[in-house]
Design an enzyme around this catalytic site. Sequence first.
Site, mmCIF file in Angstrom:
data_model
loop_
_atom_site.group_PDB
_atom_site.id
_atom_site.type_symbol
_atom_site.label_atom_id
_atom_site.label_comp_id
_atom_site.label_asym_id
_atom_site.label_seq_id
_atom_site.Cartn_x
_atom_site.Cartn_y
_atom_site.Cartn_z
ATOM 1 N N LYS A 1 0.817 -1.218 0.000
ATOM 2 C CA LYS A 1 0.000 0.000 0.000
ATOM 3 C C LYS A 1 0.846 1.261 0.000
ATOM 4 O O LYS A 1 2.053 1.245 0.232
ATOM 5 C CB LYS A 1 -0.991 -0.039 1.165
ATOM 6 C CG LYS A 1 -2.079 -1.081 0.915
ATOM 7 C CD LYS A 1 -3.227 -1.003 1.877
ATOM 8 C CE LYS A 1 -4.335 -1.960 1.422
ATOM 9 N NZ LYS A 1 -5.448 -2.011 2.396
ATOM 10 N N ARG B 1 -3.348 -10.202 5.237
ATOM 11 C CA ARG B 1 -3.865 -10.262 3.859
ATOM 12 C C ARG B 1 -2.794 -9.679 2.933
ATOM 13 O O ARG B 1 -2.522 -8.479 2.967
ATOM 14 C CB ARG B 1 -5.168 -9.468 3.756
ATOM 15 C CG ARG B 1 -5.847 -9.553 2.396
ATOM 16 C CD ARG B 1 -7.174 -8.788 2.404
ATOM 17 N NE ARG B 1 -7.857 -8.876 1.130
ATOM 18 C CZ ARG B 1 -7.666 -8.063 0.094
ATOM 19 N NH1 ARG B 1 -6.791 -7.051 0.208
ATOM 20 N NH2 ARG B 1 -8.320 -8.225 -1.039
#
Length: 288
Positions: A227, A261
């Site tokens: 991210k 995740r």
Amino acid sequence: MNRASTWQLRTRSIPLGLRPKIMGILNITPDSFSDGGRFFSIQSAVDQALRMVDDGADIIDIGGESTRPYSESVDADEELRRVIPVLEGIQSKIKIPISIDTMKSKVAKEAIDRGVEIINDVSGLEADPQMLSLAVESKAGICAMHMQGTPQTMQDNPQYDNVVDEIADYLGCRLEQLLAAGVEKDRICLDPGIGFGKTHEHNLALLKSAAVFHQLGCPLLVGHSRKGFIAKVLNDKSADRTFATLGVSLALAQRGIQILRVHDVRATHQALLLFEAAGGFEPSVQTK
């Protein structure tokens, strides 16, 4: 820490020990932020799911709609067109639990009918009024995430007075609402929503304080993989984020987060194995 020790799914339970479980990300989209288009064909998506199982995934999370910042939403029929053939392609080949990453009850219902065990809803089961009743009726495991705004608006100057306290309050309130609706607590997993309506400072504060969320008594899932906050810390937008993601994964493992995740399943699996073998989960011993 009041760490949850199991996560009850639709037909089975996942024991949660010190080493986090790995949820492998399978985006069947043309526009996801990291791997959009890579697994958009049915065969490439099926192959990737099987590869992630071989690489050490404990759960496969399949999504047919990008939730990156400013992504365009798709309707349920298009989402189904993307994910159902892949679910049918892996249904008899994969023994580990499969999760559906969706905000739409129609998509979740069709996925559950094809063996899916988990509903992973980035809206906290709030976007679709029918999702909560489906969760109750299906007895699927659910993951409820915090998001400020929607994918189309969430990065428009997100604001918090105290990001950790406010998200803990939201998740606590949402947990009570889910319980009141009839969802059993052992089926509920919570996610603070890294990157969903947060600045990179907010994301780092949440990661540093991730253990706080154990007070809610549910399994915790964090999706930090590749991210944007990583590029901010590295001060390099073009950097390969794999190794930095591993650094965050190990920090989260040390804070007791039960589900990670991630995109890079093999690297994460190996890093966690060696972290455990080298005593990473043992109490620190101070030396002179």
